[in-house]
Design a protein around this motif. Structure first.
Motif, PDB file in Angstrom:
ATOM      1  N   LYS A  20      37.554 -57.366  80.772  1.00 54.25           N
ATOM      2  CA  LYS A  20      37.298 -56.460  82.101  1.00 54.25           C
ATOM      3  C   LYS A  20      38.354 -55.246  81.866  1.00 54.25           C
ATOM      4  O   LYS A  20      37.899 -54.276  82.484  1.00 54.25           O
ATOM      5  N   GLN A  21      39.381 -55.558  81.350  1.00 56.66           N
ATOM      6  CA  GLN A  21      40.331 -54.266  81.224  1.00 56.66           C
ATOM      7  C   GLN A  21      39.863 -53.238  80.488  1.00 56.66           C
ATOM      8  O   GLN A  21      39.834 -52.189  80.628  1.00 56.66           O
ATOM      9  N   TRP A  22      39.084 -53.696  79.319  1.00 57.54           N
ATOM     10  CA  TRP A  22      38.585 -52.621  78.353  1.00 57.54           C
ATOM     11  C   TRP A  22      37.482 -51.751  78.772  1.00 57.54           C
ATOM     12  O   TRP A  22      37.164 -50.979  78.472  1.00 57.54           O
ATOM     13  N   LEU A  23      36.586 -52.632  79.903  1.00 58.79           N
ATOM     14  CA  LEU A  23      35.481 -52.004  80.509  1.00 58.79           C
ATOM     15  C   LEU A  23      35.962 -50.774  81.316  1.00 58.79           C
ATOM     16  O   LEU A  23      35.278 -49.900  81.666  1.00 58.79           O
ATOM     17  N   GLN A  24      37.271 -50.682  81.770  1.00 61.24           N
ATOM     18  CA  GLN A  24      37.726 -49.899  82.491  1.00 61.24           C
ATOM     19  C   GLN A  24      38.477 -48.621  81.807  1.00 61.24           C
ATOM     20  O   GLN A  24      38.729 -47.835  82.342  1.00 61.24           O
ATOM     21  N   ALA A  25      38.523 -48.737  80.539  1.00 67.91           N
ATOM     22  CA  ALA A  25      38.938 -47.691  79.781  1.00 67.91           C
ATOM     23  C   ALA A  25      38.212 -46.406  79.871  1.00 67.91           C
ATOM     24  O   ALA A  25      37.096 -46.564  80.157  1.00 67.91           O
ATOM     25  N   ARG A  26      38.965 -45.131  79.511  1.00 68.29           N
ATOM     26  CA  ARG A  26      38.014 -43.899  79.424  1.00 68.29           C
ATOM     27  C   ARG A  26      37.602 -43.769  77.998  1.00 68.29           C
ATOM     28  O   ARG A  26      36.701 -43.046  77.726  1.00 68.29           O
ATOM     29  N   ASP A  27      38.096 -44.583  76.772  1.00 67.53           N
ATOM     30  CA  ASP A  27      37.472 -44.405  75.725  1.00 67.53           C
ATOM     31  C   ASP A  27      36.312 -44.961  75.506  1.00 67.53           C
ATOM     32  O   ASP A  27      36.222 -46.315  75.919  1.00 67.53           O
ATOM     33  N   PRO A  28      34.994 -44.523  75.189  1.00 67.96           N
ATOM     34  CA  PRO A  28      33.703 -45.176  75.125  1.00 67.96           C
ATOM     35  C   PRO A  28      33.821 -46.328  74.098  1.00 67.96           C
ATOM     36  O   PRO A  28      33.024 -47.086  74.273  1.00 67.96           O
ATOM     37  N   ILE A  30      36.414 -48.266  73.366  1.00 69.64           N
ATOM     38  CA  ILE A  30      36.970 -49.442  74.087  1.00 69.64           C
ATOM     39  C   ILE A  30      35.978 -50.103  75.105  1.00 69.64           C
ATOM     40  O   ILE A  30      35.960 -51.258  75.162  1.00 69.64           O
ATOM     41  N   GLN A  31      35.342 -49.228  75.781  1.00 69.79           N
ATOM     42  CA  GLN A  31      34.317 -49.616  76.853  1.00 69.79           C
ATOM     43  C   GLN A  31      33.397 -50.730  76.099  1.00 69.79           C
ATOM     44  O   GLN A  31      33.064 -51.679  76.465  1.00 69.79           O
ATOM     45  N   ASP A  32      32.763 -50.175  75.034  1.00 68.96           N
ATOM     46  CA  ASP A  32      31.794 -50.752  73.989  1.00 68.96           C
ATOM     47  C   ASP A  32      32.345 -52.382  73.653  1.00 68.96           C
ATOM     48  O   ASP A  32      31.544 -53.098  73.673  1.00 68.96           O
ATOM     49  N   PHE A  33      33.465 -52.205  73.192  1.00 67.28           N
ATOM     50  CA  PHE A  33      34.333 -53.519  72.843  1.00 67.28           C
ATOM     51  C   PHE A  33      34.163 -54.381  74.024  1.00 67.28           C
ATOM     52  O   PHE A  33      33.889 -55.604  73.840  1.00 67.28           O
ATOM     53  N   GLY A  34      34.673 -53.944  75.317  1.00 67.83           N
ATOM     54  CA  GLY A  34      34.742 -54.954  76.480  1.00 67.83           C
ATOM     55  C   GLY A  34      33.189 -55.404  76.634  1.00 67.83           C
ATOM     56  O   GLY A  34      33.012 -56.495  77.145  1.00 67.83           O
TER      57      GLY A  34
END
Length: 402
Positions: A20-28, A30-34
């Protein structure tokens, strides 16, 4: 003892919080990891079938019942403090276990590693694409790209990206480090292309909207909705842009959306209704058992009751509309009473399911509407058809005024 549910297993709970934290990141990236971690959690359980032989001493009790093993050192390492109190850790200063692995599905595997206190792991080469998430303990993280070495303090909740092109290392301070790590299973040589594709999709209004939908679905508590998120996630990729003759009119949808592969909806020819002539459909991604596309409707249009075999998800991207849905039990009894139909107004980011052969329709209001739809099931013979007797037109609820 087999795997526990997400609500019982500590590592799964930490994974869900991290995702959930990674999905809120600005880095695409990190979002993809989430998103990929959410997808794995929706399909697997963490195995705690046996307690490993190398459980670290003093580990929090919630982490003891996992298959801990001695970690492999890939570079020089040493204890900064040679006191007798730390001698018990010198033979195995790094312990780890693998918790989840979906290498062949969403291309992610995940584990937990423990590091002894007062330990320095020199920067070294490791050709992998990883994300490290600190669960407990403090220390420093070292990373070096082509230019210079960077030292970053690390504390619980911090996240660190490790690219194959960099070298990295770390050190613990007065307490052990407990770290959640996730690895994208991808050839190191393909990583630059992967990063480029993620950036391209993040700057495209269409693919970023579809990514956002997949991320929301993966966080749903409904397994069927999660499955749609998982299916869409692995299909997402940069698209070819070309404004077709059948594209929605300028100003009716955001600019990027006009370059989707639109074609006239079959509703007009199937229903012989001139009010449906401006409807547009497109298919974005398709596999053997899943398909995703978009549906455009201008303001003030009634789209009649229809049904099909595949399970379907609707996700509103733009606009608001009144959506009609037949109650499954009433349809089984061939009822057309008011209680057999629900009518709800949904706007952007709303999503819901249509069960196989569950009749549905909609009426747009004063704005154009853009819907992301997905099918899972039999695609070649979907048995799609409009109802001869439109149950929504005659239902005794505030349905469309034709």
């Amino acid at each position: 003892m087999g795997g526990l549910s997400l609500f019982d297993d500590p590592v799964a709970l930490h994974c869900k919080d991290a995702a959930k934290q990674w999905l809120q990141a600005r880095d695409p990236l990190i979002q993809d990891f989430g998103a990929r971690l959410m997808a794995v959690l929706s399909s697997q359980e963490v195995s705690i079938s046996h307690r490993g032989p190398h459980v670290p001493e003093g580990l929090p009790a919630e982490f003891e019942h996992y298959p801990w093993a001695v970690g492999t050192l890939l570079g020089p390492a040493e204890h900064k403090n040679q006191s007798n109190q730390l001698s018990k850790f010198r033979s195995a200063p790094l312990r780890q276990f693998y918790a989840l692995d979906d290498s062949n599905g969403v291309g992610l595997r995940l584990g937990v590693f423990w590091t002894a206190p007062q330990w320095h792991y020199s920067p070294h080469v490791y050709k992998s694409l990883e994300l490290h998430h600190r669960l407990s303990g403090q220390g420093r993280y070292f990373t070096k790209n082509a230019k210079e070495m960077e030292t970053i303090p690390m504390a619980p909740g911090d996240t660190y990206l490790h690219l194959p092109s960099n070298i990295y290392g770390f050190e613990s301070w007065d307490e052990p480090l407990l770290t959640l790590w996730a690895e994208r299973v991808v050839d190191p040589g393909r990583v630059p292309r992967l990063l480029s594709e993620l950036q391209v999709m993040a700057t495209d209004q269409v693919t970023s909207a579809l990514q956002r939908a997949a991320h929301l679905w993966l966080q749903s508590e409904d397994p069927a909705v999660e499955l749609f998120g998982r299916k869409l996630l692995v299909m997402l990729k940069p698209r070819m842009k070309s404004v077709q003759k059948a594209a929605p009119p300028e100003g009716m949808v955001p600019k990027d959306f006009r370059s989707a592969p639109w074609y006239p909806s079959l509703a007009y020819t199937s229903c012989k209704d001139s009010t449906l002539i401006e409807l547009r459909d497109c298919i974005m991604y398709k596999s053997e058992d899943a398909m995703f596309g978009m549906f455009y409707l201008p303001p003030g249009v009634y789209y009649p009751a229809h049904r099909h075999e595949p399970l379907e998800i609707y996700h509103v991207i733009q606009g608001k509309a009144r959506f009609f849905l037949a109650e499954a039990e009433a349809e089984a009894n061939h009822s057309s009473a008011a209680s057999s139909c629900s009518a709800k107004i949904h706007g952007p980011e709303s999503f819901w399911l249509h069960q196989p052969y569950q009749s549905h329709g909609l009426q747009t209001l004063d704005l154009p509407v853009l819907i992301l739809w997905g099918w899972i099931g039999e695609l070649e013979d979907s048995d799609f058809h409009y109802l001869p007797g439109d149950i929504f037109q005659h239902a005794k609820v505030p349905c469309a005024k034709l």
